[in-house]
Motif scaffolding. Structure first.
Motif, mmCIF file in Angstrom:
data_model
loop_
_atom_site.group_PDB
_atom_site.id
_atom_site.type_symbol
_atom_site.label_atom_id
_atom_site.label_comp_id
_atom_site.label_asym_id
_atom_site.label_seq_id
_atom_site.Cartn_x
_atom_site.Cartn_y
_atom_site.Cartn_z
ATOM 1 N N UNK A 38 2.032 -4.361 -2.843
ATOM 2 C CA UNK A 38 0.972 -4.272 -2.961
ATOM 3 C C UNK A 38 0.186 -4.686 -1.644
ATOM 4 N N UNK A 39 -0.178 -4.544 -1.520
ATOM 5 C CA UNK A 39 -1.178 -4.918 0.173
ATOM 6 C C UNK A 39 -3.055 -5.395 -0.074
ATOM 7 N N UNK A 40 -2.843 -6.844 0.244
ATOM 8 C CA UNK A 40 -4.960 -7.069 -0.165
ATOM 9 C C UNK A 40 -5.382 -7.556 0.770
ATOM 10 N N UNK A 99 -2.050 1.451 6.176
ATOM 11 C CA UNK A 99 -0.666 1.776 6.095
ATOM 12 C C UNK A 99 0.437 1.627 5.885
ATOM 13 N N UNK A 100 1.728 1.917 5.322
ATOM 14 C CA UNK A 100 2.954 1.262 5.016
ATOM 15 C C UNK A 100 3.551 1.252 6.313
ATOM 16 N N UNK A 101 4.742 0.562 6.865
ATOM 17 C CA UNK A 101 5.216 0.479 8.181
ATOM 18 C C UNK A 101 6.522 0.232 7.435
ATOM 19 N N UNK A 102 7.996 0.029 7.665
ATOM 20 C CA UNK A 102 9.298 -0.377 7.095
ATOM 21 C C UNK A 102 9.709 -0.969 8.921
ATOM 22 N N UNK A 103 10.568 -2.231 8.663
ATOM 23 C CA UNK A 103 11.663 -1.888 9.788
ATOM 24 C C UNK A 103 13.121 -2.491 9.560
ATOM 25 N N UNK A 104 14.001 -2.147 9.990
ATOM 26 C CA UNK A 104 14.836 -1.391 9.816
ATOM 27 C C UNK A 104 15.890 -2.167 10.909
ATOM 28 N N UNK A 105 17.489 -3.614 11.525
ATOM 29 C CA UNK A 105 17.798 -3.302 12.436
ATOM 30 C C UNK A 105 18.418 -2.478 13.373
ATOM 31 N N UNK A 106 19.121 -1.044 11.813
ATOM 32 C CA UNK A 106 19.210 -0.157 12.683
ATOM 33 C C UNK A 106 17.998 1.040 13.056
ATOM 34 N N UNK A 124 -10.022 6.535 0.027
ATOM 35 C CA UNK A 124 -10.880 8.466 -1.271
ATOM 36 C C UNK A 124 -9.556 8.719 -1.712
ATOM 37 N N UNK A 125 -8.337 7.585 -1.465
ATOM 38 C CA UNK A 125 -7.279 8.019 -1.640
ATOM 39 C C UNK A 125 -6.688 9.244 -0.859
ATOM 40 N N UNK A 126 -7.048 9.912 0.262
ATOM 41 C CA UNK A 126 -6.359 11.320 1.157
ATOM 42 C C UNK A 126 -5.465 9.992 1.607
ATOM 43 N N UNK A 127 -3.644 10.752 1.768
ATOM 44 C CA UNK A 127 -2.888 10.325 2.365
ATOM 45 C C UNK A 127 -2.146 11.116 3.430
ATOM 46 N N UNK A 128 -1.430 10.836 3.573
ATOM 47 C CA UNK A 128 -0.326 11.592 5.274
ATOM 48 C C UNK A 128 0.718 10.945 5.560
ATOM 49 N N UNK A 129 2.088 11.318 4.754
ATOM 50 C CA UNK A 129 3.231 10.432 4.695
ATOM 51 C C UNK A 129 4.233 11.328 5.451
ATOM 52 N N UNK A 130 5.366 10.849 6.100
ATOM 53 C CA UNK A 130 6.049 10.736 7.004
ATOM 54 C C UNK A 130 7.154 12.020 6.457
ATOM 55 N N UNK A 138 4.567 7.506 -2.658
ATOM 56 C CA UNK A 138 3.607 7.529 -3.491
ATOM 57 C C UNK A 138 2.845 6.562 -3.085
ATOM 58 N N UNK A 139 1.284 6.812 -2.594
ATOM 59 C CA UNK A 139 0.622 5.501 -2.110
ATOM 60 C C UNK A 139 -0.867 5.584 -2.859
ATOM 61 N N UNK A 140 -1.131 4.371 -3.355
ATOM 62 C CA UNK A 140 -2.313 4.239 -4.159
ATOM 63 C C UNK A 140 -3.694 3.584 -3.349
ATOM 64 N N UNK A 141 -4.933 3.040 -4.099
ATOM 65 C CA UNK A 141 -5.357 2.339 -3.647
ATOM 66 C C UNK A 141 -6.736 2.011 -4.679
ATOM 67 N N UNK A 142 -6.905 0.744 -4.324
ATOM 68 C CA UNK A 142 -8.166 0.073 -5.056
ATOM 69 C C UNK A 142 -9.095 -0.274 -5.190
ATOM 70 N N UNK A 143 -9.479 0.386 -4.603
ATOM 71 C CA UNK A 143 -11.333 0.060 -4.180
ATOM 72 C C UNK A 143 -12.039 -1.170 -4.354
ATOM 73 N N UNK A 144 -11.480 -1.061 -5.352
ATOM 74 C CA UNK A 144 -12.765 -2.121 -6.559
ATOM 75 C C UNK A 144 -12.501 -3.966 -6.251
ATOM 76 N N UNK A 145 -10.817 -3.970 -5.419
ATOM 77 C CA UNK A 145 -10.207 -5.065 -5.430
ATOM 78 C C UNK A 145 -9.469 -5.064 -3.771
ATOM 79 N N UNK A 146 -10.012 -4.242 -3.318
ATOM 80 C CA UNK A 146 -9.286 -3.771 -1.689
ATOM 81 C C UNK A 146 -8.387 -4.065 -1.616
ATOM 82 N N UNK A 147 -7.228 -3.348 -2.886
ATOM 83 C CA UNK A 147 -5.703 -3.524 -1.897
ATOM 84 C C UNK A 147 -5.553 -1.818 -1.898
#
Lengths: 106, 115
Positions: free
Chosen positions: B21-23, B35-42, B54-60, B68-77
C-alpha cells in the motif's frame, strides 16, 4: 526496448558526461525522461519531455534528442553526480526503462 | 510537498500473495495516475501498472494475469496485489505518481520471496 550506452562511464569531477539512450521504436511527443539513482534510494526525476528539467534540477543537466535517439549531458560533473542514470519512455505501453549507465569516479 | 509512503510484507513464500500500500501526502490525489514499479539486479526497473482515482487501470502485459491495483480515495491511498509469487518476484517495489512521467516516488520496499 531502450538501450543505454555506455554501461559505465569513468570520469573525473569537472569533466563532461554524455549518456545515450536509443529506442527500438520512435518515442512520440518526446515522452522520454531521465532519472538519477543512488544506492538505497528511489530514482529521482531529472529530465522529462526529453529536454525539460524537473523542479530543482541544476542547469548542468540537460537533455536532448527526438524519435529514437536521446542524450543526457552533465556539463561539469560534481561529486554528487556519480550515480546510475536511467532513461524511461512513456510513449508506448508498456512503459519501459533502460538498463542504466553508471557514472563512476575515475 | 508531495510525499509517498509505502508499506507491506517484506518476506513471502512461493505461491503467496504480495500486498503493498502507498499513501499520498500533500498535493491532489485526483487528476493523476499512481504507479507501481519494481527493480531487480537482473531485469532492472520494470513498470508494473498504473491506476487513477477513478480506479481505471493499465497493467504491464507481462504481469497482468497476476496483478490487481486498487485505490481508496477517502484515505489517498492505492494498493498493489500480486498473486502466486515466485522467487522471480523478489525485488524492491516502488510506488510513484505519474504526471505524464514519474515525478514523485516512495521510498521502496524490499520484497523477498523464499521458501
Amino acid at each position: 526496448v531502450l538501450t543505454q550506452s555506455p554501461d559505465t562511464l569513468s570520469l573525473s569531477p569537472g569533466e563532461r558526461a554524455t549518456l545515450s539512450c536509443r529506442a527500438s521504436q520512435s518515442v512520440a511527443s518526446r515522452y522520454l525522461a531521465w532519472y538519477q539513482q543512488k544506492p538505497g534510494q528511489a530514482p529521482r526525476l531529472l529530465i522529462y519531455g526529453a529536454s525539460s528539467r524537473a523542479a530543482g534540477i541544476p542547469d548542468r543537466f540537460s537533455g536532448s534528442g527526438s524519435g529514437t535517439d536521446f542524450t543526457l549531458t552533465i556539463s561539469t560533473l560534481e561529486p554528487e553526480d556519480f550515480a546510475v542514470y536511467y532513461c524511461h519512455q512513456y510513449s508506448n505501453s508498456p512503459w519501459t526503462f533502460g538498463r542504466g549507465t553508471k557514472v563512476e569516479i575515475k | 510537498q508531495v510525499q509517498l509512503q509505502q508499506w507491506g510484507a517484506g518476506l513471502l513464500k512461493p505461491s503467496e500473495t504480495l500486498s503493498l500500500t502507498c499513501a499520498v501526502y500533500g498535493g491532489s490525489f485526483s487528476g493523476f495516475y499512481w504507479s507501481w514499479i519494481r527493480q531487480t539486479p537482473g531485469k532492472g526497473l520494470e513498470w508494473i501498472g498504473d491506476i487513477n482515482h477513478r480506479g481505471s487501470t493499465n497493467y504491464n502485459p507481462s504481469l497482468k494475469s497476476r496483478v490487481t491495483m486498487s485505490v481508496d480515495t477517502s484515505k489517498n491511498r492505492f494498493s498493489l496485489t500480486l498473486t502466486s509469487v515466485s522467487t522471480a518476484d523478489t525485488a524492491v517495489y516502488f510506488c510513484a505518481r505519474r504526471d505524464y512521467t514519474l515525478d514523485y516516488w516512495g521510498q521502496g520496499t524490499l520484497v523477498t520471496v523464499s521458501s
